[in-house]
Design a protein around this motif. Structure first.
Motif, PDB file in Angstrom:
ATOM      1  N   ASN A 114      -6.724  -5.866  -5.411  1.00  0.00           N
ATOM      2  CA  ASN A 114      -6.329  -5.470  -4.055  1.00  0.00           C
ATOM      3  C   ASN A 114      -6.917  -6.431  -3.018  1.00  0.00           C
ATOM      4  OD1 ASN A 114      -5.955  -4.164  -1.475  1.00  0.00           O
ATOM      5  ND2 ASN A 114      -5.548  -2.267  -2.581  1.00  0.00           N
ATOM      6  N   ARG A 115      -6.039  -7.191  -2.409  1.00  0.00           N
ATOM      7  CA  ARG A 115      -6.469  -8.216  -1.443  1.00  0.00           C
ATOM      8  C   ARG A 115      -7.140  -7.618  -0.216  1.00  0.00           C
ATOM      9  NH1 ARG A 115      -1.551  -6.688   0.524  1.00  0.00           N
ATOM     10  NH2 ARG A 115      -1.302  -6.960   2.794  1.00  0.00           N
ATOM     11  N   ARG A 116      -6.762  -6.383   0.151  1.00  0.00           N
ATOM     12  CA  ARG A 116      -7.213  -5.789   1.413  1.00  0.00           C
ATOM     13  C   ARG A 116      -8.433  -4.876   1.244  1.00  0.00           C
ATOM     14  NH1 ARG A 116      -4.284  -4.442   6.009  1.00  0.00           N
ATOM     15  NH2 ARG A 116      -3.250  -6.433   5.599  1.00  0.00           N
ATOM     16  N   TYR A 117      -8.355  -3.990   0.256  1.00  0.00           N
ATOM     17  CA  TYR A 117      -9.387  -2.961   0.145  1.00  0.00           C
ATOM     18  C   TYR A 117     -10.123  -3.062  -1.191  1.00  0.00           C
ATOM     19  CZ  TYR A 117      -6.640  -0.973   3.958  1.00  0.00           C
ATOM     20  OH  TYR A 117      -5.961  -0.794   5.133  1.00  0.00           O
ATOM     21  N   ASN A 118     -11.441  -2.831  -1.141  1.00  0.00           N
ATOM     22  CA  ASN A 118     -12.257  -2.870  -2.344  1.00  0.00           C
ATOM     23  C   ASN A 118     -12.663  -1.450  -2.731  1.00  0.00           C
ATOM     24  OD1 ASN A 118     -13.650  -4.083  -4.478  1.00  0.00           O
ATOM     25  ND2 ASN A 118     -15.564  -4.120  -3.338  1.00  0.00           N
ATOM     26  N   HIS A 156      -0.119   1.367 -12.602  1.00  0.00           N
ATOM     27  CA  HIS A 156       0.400   0.640 -11.442  1.00  0.00           C
ATOM     28  C   HIS A 156       0.676   1.591 -10.281  1.00  0.00           C
ATOM     29  CE1 HIS A 156       4.710   1.800 -11.618  1.00  0.00           C
ATOM     30  NE2 HIS A 156       4.533   1.861 -12.916  1.00  0.00           N
ATOM     31  N   GLU A 157       1.026   2.847 -10.585  1.00  0.00           N
ATOM     32  CA  GLU A 157       1.253   3.814  -9.518  1.00  0.00           C
ATOM     33  C   GLU A 157      -0.065   4.173  -8.828  1.00  0.00           C
ATOM     34  OE1 GLU A 157       3.371   7.199 -10.947  1.00  0.00           O
ATOM     35  OE2 GLU A 157       5.168   6.046 -11.512  1.00  0.00           O
ATOM     36  N   VAL A 158      -1.138   4.271  -9.604  1.00  0.00           N
ATOM     37  CA  VAL A 158      -2.452   4.570  -9.028  1.00  0.00           C
ATOM     38  C   VAL A 158      -2.893   3.420  -8.128  1.00  0.00           C
ATOM     39  CG1 VAL A 158      -4.872   5.021  -9.562  1.00  0.00           C
ATOM     40  CG2 VAL A 158      -3.072   5.992 -11.020  1.00  0.00           C
ATOM     41  N   ARG A 159      -2.734   2.183  -8.609  1.00  0.00           N
ATOM     42  CA  ARG A 159      -3.122   1.021  -7.802  1.00  0.00           C
ATOM     43  C   ARG A 159      -2.294   0.919  -6.528  1.00  0.00           C
ATOM     44  NH1 ARG A 159      -3.281  -1.551 -13.059  1.00  0.00           N
ATOM     45  NH2 ARG A 159      -1.125  -2.229 -12.731  1.00  0.00           N
ATOM     46  N   ASP A 160      -1.000   1.174  -6.655  1.00  0.00           N
ATOM     47  CA  ASP A 160      -0.098   0.966  -5.516  1.00  0.00           C
ATOM     48  C   ASP A 160      -0.347   1.930  -4.365  1.00  0.00           C
ATOM     49  OD1 ASP A 160       1.022  -1.102  -6.879  1.00  0.00           O
ATOM     50  OD2 ASP A 160       2.877  -0.071  -7.421  1.00  0.00           O
ATOM     51  N   LYS A 161      -1.038   3.037  -4.639  1.00  0.00           N
ATOM     52  CA  LYS A 161      -1.339   3.974  -3.553  1.00  0.00           C
ATOM     53  C   LYS A 161      -2.256   3.350  -2.511  1.00  0.00           C
ATOM     54  CE  LYS A 161      -0.730   8.239  -6.225  1.00  0.00           C
ATOM     55  NZ  LYS A 161      -1.389   9.450  -6.800  1.00  0.00           N
ATOM     56  N   LEU A 162      -3.042   2.359  -2.918  1.00  0.00           N
ATOM     57  CA  LEU A 162      -3.964   1.708  -2.000  1.00  0.00           C
ATOM     58  C   LEU A 162      -3.430   0.358  -1.509  1.00  0.00           C
ATOM     59  CD1 LEU A 162      -6.704   2.690  -0.943  1.00  0.00           C
ATOM     60  CD2 LEU A 162      -7.812   1.187  -2.598  1.00  0.00           C
ATOM     61  N   ALA A 163      -2.196   0.037  -1.897  1.00  0.00           N
ATOM     62  CA  ALA A 163      -1.628  -1.253  -1.502  1.00  0.00           C
ATOM     63  C   ALA A 163      -1.423  -1.309   0.009  1.00  0.00           C
ATOM     64  CB  ALA A 163      -0.303  -1.480  -2.210  1.00  0.00           C
ATOM     65  N   ALA A 164      -1.728  -2.450   0.606  1.00  0.00           N
ATOM     66  CA  ALA A 164      -1.614  -2.619   2.058  1.00  0.00           C
ATOM     67  C   ALA A 164      -0.355  -3.410   2.388  1.00  0.00           C
ATOM     68  CB  ALA A 164      -2.839  -3.352   2.589  1.00  0.00           C
ATOM     69  N   PRO A 165       0.513  -2.874   3.232  1.00  0.00           N
ATOM     70  CA  PRO A 165       1.714  -3.629   3.628  1.00  0.00           C
ATOM     71  C   PRO A 165       1.338  -4.828   4.485  1.00  0.00           C
ATOM     72  CG  PRO A 165       1.503  -1.650   4.953  1.00  0.00           C
ATOM     73  CD  PRO A 165       0.432  -1.572   3.906  1.00  0.00           C
ATOM     74  N   VAL A 166       2.212  -5.807   4.532  1.00  0.00           N
ATOM     75  CA  VAL A 166       1.983  -6.976   5.388  1.00  0.00           C
ATOM     76  C   VAL A 166       2.505  -6.672   6.791  1.00  0.00           C
ATOM     77  CG1 VAL A 166       2.112  -8.543   3.420  1.00  0.00           C
ATOM     78  CG2 VAL A 166       4.192  -8.052   4.748  1.00  0.00           C
ATOM     79  N   ASP A 167       2.149  -7.499   7.753  1.00  0.00           N
ATOM     80  CA  ASP A 167       2.461  -7.242   9.162  1.00  0.00           C
ATOM     81  C   ASP A 167       3.953  -7.084   9.424  1.00  0.00           C
ATOM     82  OD1 ASP A 167      -0.218  -7.438   9.625  1.00  0.00           O
ATOM     83  OD2 ASP A 167      -0.163  -9.463  10.466  1.00  0.00           O
ATOM     84  N   GLU A 168       4.767  -7.911   8.777  1.00  0.00           N
ATOM     85  CA  GLU A 168       6.214  -7.876   9.044  1.00  0.00           C
ATOM     86  C   GLU A 168       6.868  -6.605   8.514  1.00  0.00           C
ATOM     87  OE1 GLU A 168       8.318 -10.724   6.112  1.00  0.00           O
ATOM     88  OE2 GLU A 168       6.196 -11.265   5.976  1.00  0.00           O
ATOM     89  N   ASP A 169       6.161  -5.893   7.616  1.00  0.00           N
ATOM     90  CA  ASP A 169       6.724  -4.705   6.972  1.00  0.00           C
ATOM     91  C   ASP A 169       6.409  -3.469   7.810  1.00  0.00           C
ATOM     92  OD1 ASP A 169       7.867  -2.994   5.146  1.00  0.00           O
ATOM     93  OD2 ASP A 169       6.204  -3.093   3.705  1.00  0.00           O
TER      94      ASP A 169
END
Length: 591
Positions: free
Chosen positions: A93-97, A230-243
């Motif tokens: 996760n690039r955004r959150y640890n 992947h569903e567990v990980r994706d819950k913390l995924a951060a959208p990019v600015d354009e999204d």
């Protein structure tokens, strides 16, 4: 009071001299491990500007990236000056640890966000097929070695070099899997990648995942009743600015269906993955190991500052072999603490790993001649050293002044002299109880007498064991421990292991530092003949520690570890220690 003119002249000169001395002190430049002043200043605000976007790879897949840029201290405006960029390629996760309360750049090992105020741009990118990035992932935290993802780090690096806020000099940082992602980037040698700071990475991947021929189950293997990882990980995924409406993130998540979490069980180095769909990566241990890309890495010229901690597991050996096999400009630091944890180094001795990052990147990405590459290439911490002497430097590893000393196994004893009288052996029944950090039941223990003087062990211990079993195979584990006079036992992950059927030795394809090397290929498997003694020679993880006067050096030989299959009925194991079958521990002792 009237003073003579000569005295007044002298006084004035003294005051000028003192003033100059204070000025010189203020401007003094110091650059040494853990200390850095006068070369680089925090000229920008402690705050930063965060932006994010997608960048397109050569095959059209879009990768999510966060970009952290410095701000002016007074105006708060984003700095437009072209600056060097340090980035991390991460599956975590690039955004959150771990939670939305912790930014990866602030909380992940190396905390590179601290570089921003010194005039760096910092960036983090999600692996292909993970979190907010599009595409398909195979192998989860080693997915950069598979298929088109193999060139993602190259494309990201060159994109960063081409931005208007970049000076074209790019570095990378990260630990564990993100140390490994730097190794992968080096194999493709992006032209703009000038330096990297890889921490706790593997050099020969099979030696990490299948240490001693014992391939343990992956901790990433999904359990049947658990939701798809992947569903567990994706819950913390951060959208990019354009999204702005989240639709791009949802589209990326849809492409994560069918993610292949692990490569599956591959017991031999030359084995094939039962899970991967990329044929070029199916021989996984070969495909994903930096040791198999020495020509590419050495031709890249990318400077490396490698780091690792003493009290970690089988990620520990990687940098020790890398520093001896990589021909690029290199440095190496070994500190106290567990995997990717540099807090103990700072708490115990004041050394901040961030200082080392800044010194290294200043030299290679800004051209600041701070002398870092003129220092000894090896800098290491020693447990139990006298205060102020915990850190030492060396021109090479292993240490040029190490002396390898044999300690022979006796009747519960370790001794520098070999006892030849009689037939010595110890017998035990394997008990299949394993718990991390604890000695399994049925283990055999050997100790020195209380030491008459302190003994420093720095380097790679090895052990030679003559053994037999009533079974045709078995796992053998050796653990080095320090026993204090009051019975307190301390160990810093100084452990080694070997599956007996994988004992066949071979010539190493790289510099193995004189330590035993095995191909661990299926053709080399040699089952035990029940009751027939064989010699097992294997290494123990490296360590630097002082066994104090009055303490005992203890060797524990056990027969169960993570990945040991149960044999029914439980076998009887014999360890021999006679003149015809001498079993002994070899320690690298520094006088």
């Amino acid at each position: 009071m009237n003073y003579p003119k000569a005295f007044l002249s002298f006084l004035a000169g003294t005051l000028v001299c003192c003033s100059m001395q204070r000025s010189l002190i203020a401007e003094a430049k110091i650059s040494k491990p853990g200390v850095y002043q006068g070369y680089s200043e925090a000229i920008y605000a402690d705050d930063f500007d965060l932006s994010s976007r997608y960048i397109e790879m050569r095959d059209g897949v879009k990768i999510a990236i966060d970009i952290y840029r410095p701000k002016d201290k007074e105006t708060g405006e984003v700095i437009e000056t072209r600056l060097p960029v340090v980035w991390m390629h991460t599956p975590y996760n690039r955004r959150y640890n771990g939670s939305k309360d912790k930014l990866t750049v602030e909380d992940y090992a190396g905390s590179a966000i601290e570089l921003v105020k010194y005039g760096y741009v910092v960036a983090t990118a999600d692996f292909r097929g993970l979190h907010a990035s599009f595409g398909h992932n195979q192998g989860y935290n080693r997915g950069e070695w598979v298929g088109p993802a193999r060139y993602d780090a190259y494309d990201i690096t060159e994109w960063l070099a081409d931005q208007p806020w970049s000076n074209g000099n790019i570095g990378m940082w990260g630990c564990s899997a993100t140390g490994g992602s730097q190794m992968q980037a080096a194999t493709t040698a992006p032209p703009s990648l000038k330096a990297m700071f890889p921490m706790s990475f593997e050099f020969d991947v099979y030696d990490f995942r299948g240490a001693g021929g014992i391939v343990a189950p992956s901790r990433w293997t999904p359990k049947p009743d658990d939701p798809p990882p992947h569903e567990v990980r994706d819950k913390l995924a951060a959208p990019v600015d354009e999204d702005v409406d989240g639709s791009l993130l949802e589209a990326a998540k849809a492409e994560h269906e069918g993610t292949i979490e692990t490569v599956g069980h591959i017991p031999y180095r030359d084995g094939y993955s039962p899970n991967l769909t990329d044929d070029s990566a199916k021989q996984w241990w070969i495909k994903s190991s930096p040791a198999n890309y020495l020509d590419e890495i050495n031709d890249s010229g990318i400077a490396m500052y490698m780091a690792v901690n003493w009290d970690e597991g089988y990620t520990k050996p990687g940098p020790f072999f890398a520093i001896n096999n990589f021909k690029v400009p290199s440095k190496f630091i070994v500190g106290p603490g567990v995997h990717c944890d540099w807090c103990p180094a700072k708490e115990m001795t004041g050394l901040d790993i961030l200082t080392e990052e800044l010194r290294f990147f200043d030299y290679w990405l800004k051209g600041i001649d701070n002398g870092i590459m003129d220092e000894d290439p090896v800098y290491y911490f020693t447990y139990n050293a006298p205060q102020g002497e915990e850190w030492q430097s060396a021109k090479a590893w292993p240490l040029p002044n190490e002396k390898r000393v044999d300690f022979y196994l006796g009747e519960g004893s370790l001794s520098r002299s070999q006892k030849t009288e009689g037939e010595g052996k110890d017998e035990t029944v394997v008990i299949y109880e394993y718990s991390r950090g604890e000695i399994p039941p049925g283990s055999l223990i050997y100790e020195t007498e209380p030491l008459q003087e302190a003994v420093q062990v720095t380097g790679h211990p090895t052990v030679n064991l003559w053994v037999s079993s009533t079974a045709t195979d078995g796992d053998f584990v050796a653990t080095l421990r320090d026993v204090a006079p009051d019975g307190t036992i301390t160990s810093y992950n100084a452990q080694g292991q070997l599956r007996a059927s994988m004992r066949k030795l071979s010539e190493p394809p790289y510099d193995k530092l004189g330590l035993p090397y095995r191909r661990f290929v299926e053709a080399d498997a040699q089952p035990l003949v029940p009751g027939e003694p064989v010699e097992l020679w294997f290494e123990i993880l490296p360590i630097s520690m002082i066994f104090q006067e009055g303490h005992r050096i203890q060797l524990v030989v056990s027969f169960v570890t993570r990945g040991t299959p149960e044999i029914d009925p439980a076998p009887d194991v014999t360890l021999y220690r006679d003149s015809n079958h001498p079993s002994y521990l070899t320690l690298p002792i520094v006088e």
